[in-house]
Motif scaffolding. Structure first.
Motif, PDB file in Angstrom:
ATOM      1  N   PHE A  74       1.391  -1.045   0.035  1.00  0.00           N
ATOM      2  CA  PHE A  74       0.321  -0.199   0.177  1.00  0.00           C
ATOM      3  C   PHE A  74       0.779   1.520   0.047  1.00  0.00           C
ATOM      4  O   PHE A  74       1.641   1.523   1.238  1.00  0.00           O
ATOM      5  N   LYS A  75       0.958   2.286  -0.714  1.00  0.00           N
ATOM      6  CA  LYS A  75       1.336   3.479  -1.139  1.00  0.00           C
ATOM      7  C   LYS A  75       0.981   4.359  -1.296  1.00  0.00           C
ATOM      8  O   LYS A  75       0.211   4.138  -2.751  1.00  0.00           O
ATOM      9  N   ILE A 119       2.721   0.920   2.982  1.00  0.00           N
ATOM     10  CA  ILE A 119       2.984   0.096   4.091  1.00  0.00           C
ATOM     11  C   ILE A 119       2.907  -1.611   2.864  1.00  0.00           C
ATOM     12  O   ILE A 119       2.638  -2.180   2.331  1.00  0.00           O
ATOM     13  N   GLY A 120       3.967  -2.791   3.999  1.00  0.00           N
ATOM     14  CA  GLY A 120       3.781  -3.739   3.152  1.00  0.00           C
ATOM     15  C   GLY A 120       5.192  -4.781   2.538  1.00  0.00           C
ATOM     16  O   GLY A 120       5.650  -5.473   2.390  1.00  0.00           O
ATOM     17  N   GLY A 150      10.052   7.681   9.183  1.00  0.00           N
ATOM     18  CA  GLY A 150      10.771   6.440   9.635  1.00  0.00           C
ATOM     19  C   GLY A 150      10.410   5.235   9.201  1.00  0.00           C
ATOM     20  O   GLY A 150       9.020   5.120   8.697  1.00  0.00           O
ATOM     21  N   ARG A 151      10.635   4.600   9.751  1.00  0.00           N
ATOM     22  CA  ARG A 151      10.449   2.986   9.893  1.00  0.00           C
ATOM     23  C   ARG A 151       9.250   2.302  10.998  1.00  0.00           C
ATOM     24  O   ARG A 151       9.771   2.706  12.558  1.00  0.00           O
ATOM     25  N   TYR A 152       8.295   2.024  10.525  1.00  0.00           N
ATOM     26  CA  TYR A 152       6.889   1.622  11.706  1.00  0.00           C
ATOM     27  C   TYR A 152       6.140   0.477  11.568  1.00  0.00           C
ATOM     28  O   TYR A 152       5.801   0.383  11.459  1.00  0.00           O
ATOM     29  N   PRO A 212       5.331  -4.620   8.189  1.00  0.00           N
ATOM     30  CA  PRO A 212       5.928  -3.372   8.213  1.00  0.00           C
ATOM     31  C   PRO A 212       5.955  -2.314   7.289  1.00  0.00           C
ATOM     32  O   PRO A 212       4.600  -2.712   6.695  1.00  0.00           O
ATOM     33  N   ALA A 213       6.064  -1.238   7.803  1.00  0.00           N
ATOM     34  CA  ALA A 213       5.882   0.015   6.929  1.00  0.00           C
ATOM     35  C   ALA A 213       7.099   1.219   7.471  1.00  0.00           C
ATOM     36  O   ALA A 213       7.655   1.451   8.231  1.00  0.00           O
ATOM     37  N   VAL A 214       6.748   2.008   6.651  1.00  0.00           N
ATOM     38  CA  VAL A 214       7.454   3.161   6.734  1.00  0.00           C
ATOM     39  C   VAL A 214       7.298   4.637   5.965  1.00  0.00           C
ATOM     40  O   VAL A 214       6.196   4.344   4.970  1.00  0.00           O
TER      41      VAL A 214
END
Ligand SMILES: [Zn+2]
Ligand SMILES: [Zn+2]
Length: 415
Positions: free
Chosen positions: A103-104, A133-134, A285-287, A300-302
């Motif tokens: 998901f962008k 995301i992903g 950042g990454r979350y 995962p996501a950033v």
């Protein structure tokens, strides 16, 4: 003067003319860059659940403690301070992970903060941001940074600095926190009261404190990245080597943590010396755990967000002026209705145009038309109209000719 009671409150801004168009101009440019990178726009509400931000940005963060604007009489509703938690929540709530495992998305919109406004810190401000995301690939981190850099370059092609760090996974963050506690112990008395509290509850936040005594202590700490596990260390190295490959310049800053609880692994911040004390221009950042913390799958996501108002302070490129394709003037007042008819034809064909509705001389109308930098002036006169014609003047060359009404769109388009 407006009655004092009606004045715009401190910390909010109106964008009239030409600033409204300027802000939209930058937004449009940013939209284009996001589209080039495959991001699609999402539109989110300005009011949302208070507990969403409390829980996920983190109790005890500055944002949650002092800055969230609550709605009077509404227990769990606030004006949003940021959009990442909102997007993550809606992504899960609407089950989008089924159709969009990757998901962008990008967003442009107002965020709110309740604390006392200062220079460069508004109560209502705009964020331009993106979330990916992903993917836990280091390419996703590096691309997000590159994308942020490209968006910043729309405003200030140079004059910014990128700082980067890795917080590691949740385990590493625990190690980092205990390492920090050990290192900070001898300096406890030098920390501000807030940080003395943070020392117990969340020592990572001490690294974010703006108090000068705390900053002094932090800078002398000499933090290394020994808290990173081998996976996180490798991930960070890969991010950096991709950035090297793309010739993105960065500084590794081990004290950079970002003040939000949900960050893991890569964190980054773009700053500009031209912005003074509030130097942050964009950050992200990454979350990797936010989606699962919100009861979604372990995706995962950033992401990143840029402060639009701050970026606009840095702009060093002229904004294109507002321009009409045509301005319609009448030789006498009785022809206004005809002028409107011509305007209707042009507008329907997608050509911008306007008319001066005041009863004024031809000369005054022509003078007024200059304000809009119109490429053409259409002059409506009785004699021409009887032959189904108007006079079309091309302003840059001052050349004019009679044109049949049915040909006016082609004539204007052809030039
Ligand atoms: Zn790790
Ligand atoms: Zn402090």
């Amino acid at each position: 003067m407006v009655n004092n009671k009606y004045l715009l409150p401190k910390g909010v801004k109106s964008y009239l003319l030409p600033q409204g168009e300027e802000i939209r101009f930058f937004e449009q440019q940013a939209r284009q860059v996001f589209h080039y990178y495959g991001y699609q726009e999402v539109v989110l509400p300005h009011i949302d659940s208070l507990s969403l931000f409390r829980r996920n940005i983190g109790e005890g963060t500055d944002i949650v403690e002092r800055q969230i604007m609550k709605l009077e009489g509404k227990d769990n509703i606030c004006l949003r301070p940021e959009a990442t938690a909102q997007i993550a929540r809606s992504y899960i709530e609407e089950g989008l992970y089924k159709s969009y495992p990757i998901f962008k998305a990008f967003y442009i919109g107002a965020m709110f903060r309740g604390e006392k406004p200062q220079r460069g810190r508004l109560r209502e401000f705009r964020h331009v941001g993106a979330e990916f995301i992903g993917s836990d690939s280091p390419y996703a981190d590096a691309e997000m940074i590159k994308l942020a850099e490209e968006i910043i370059s729309l405003f200030a092609p140079s004059n910014f600095k990128l700082e980067i760090n890795s917080l590691g996974c949740e385990n590493d963050k625990v190690k980092l926190a205990s390492m920090l506690k050990d290192k900070l112990k001898p300096y406890l008395s030098k920390l501000c009261p807030n940080c003395q509290r943070r020392y117990k509850s969340n020592p990572l936040r001490i690294l974010d404190c703006k108090n000068s005594s705390c900053r002094g202590v932090v800078q002398a700490l000499n933090i290394a990245d020994s808290y990173l596990c081998s996976d996180c260390r490798q991930h960070f190295r890969s991010v950096l080597s991709i950035l090297d490959e793309w010739k993105v310049k960065y500084h590794i800053t081990h004290t950079l943590v970002r003040g939000l609880d949900y960050y893991t692994r890569t964190v980054f911040e773009f700053t500009s010396p031209l912005l003074g004390a509030q130097s942050a221009l964009a950050a992200g950042g990454r979350y990797d755990n936010l989606i699962s913390n919100l009861a979604g799958p372990a995706y995962p996501a950033v992401g990143f967000a840029l402060g639009l108002e701050r970026a606009m302070l840095l702009r060093n490129q002229p904004i294109p002026v507002f321009r009409l394709k045509a301005f319609i003037v009448c030789v006498n007042e009785s022809l206004k209705l005809e002028a409107l008819r011509v305007a209707g034809i042009l507008r329907k064909a997608g050509l911008s145009c306007d008319i001066d509705f005041r009863s004024r001389s031809l000369k005054a109308q022509l003078k007024y038309s200059q304000k809009f930098h119109a490429e053409f002036v259409v002059i409506i006169g009785e004699d021409e109209l009887k032959r189904g014609e108007v006079v079309l003047r091309h302003m840059p060359t001052s050349q004019q000719k009679n044109v049949k009404l049915e040909d006016i769109v082609t004539e204007i388009r052809g030039n």
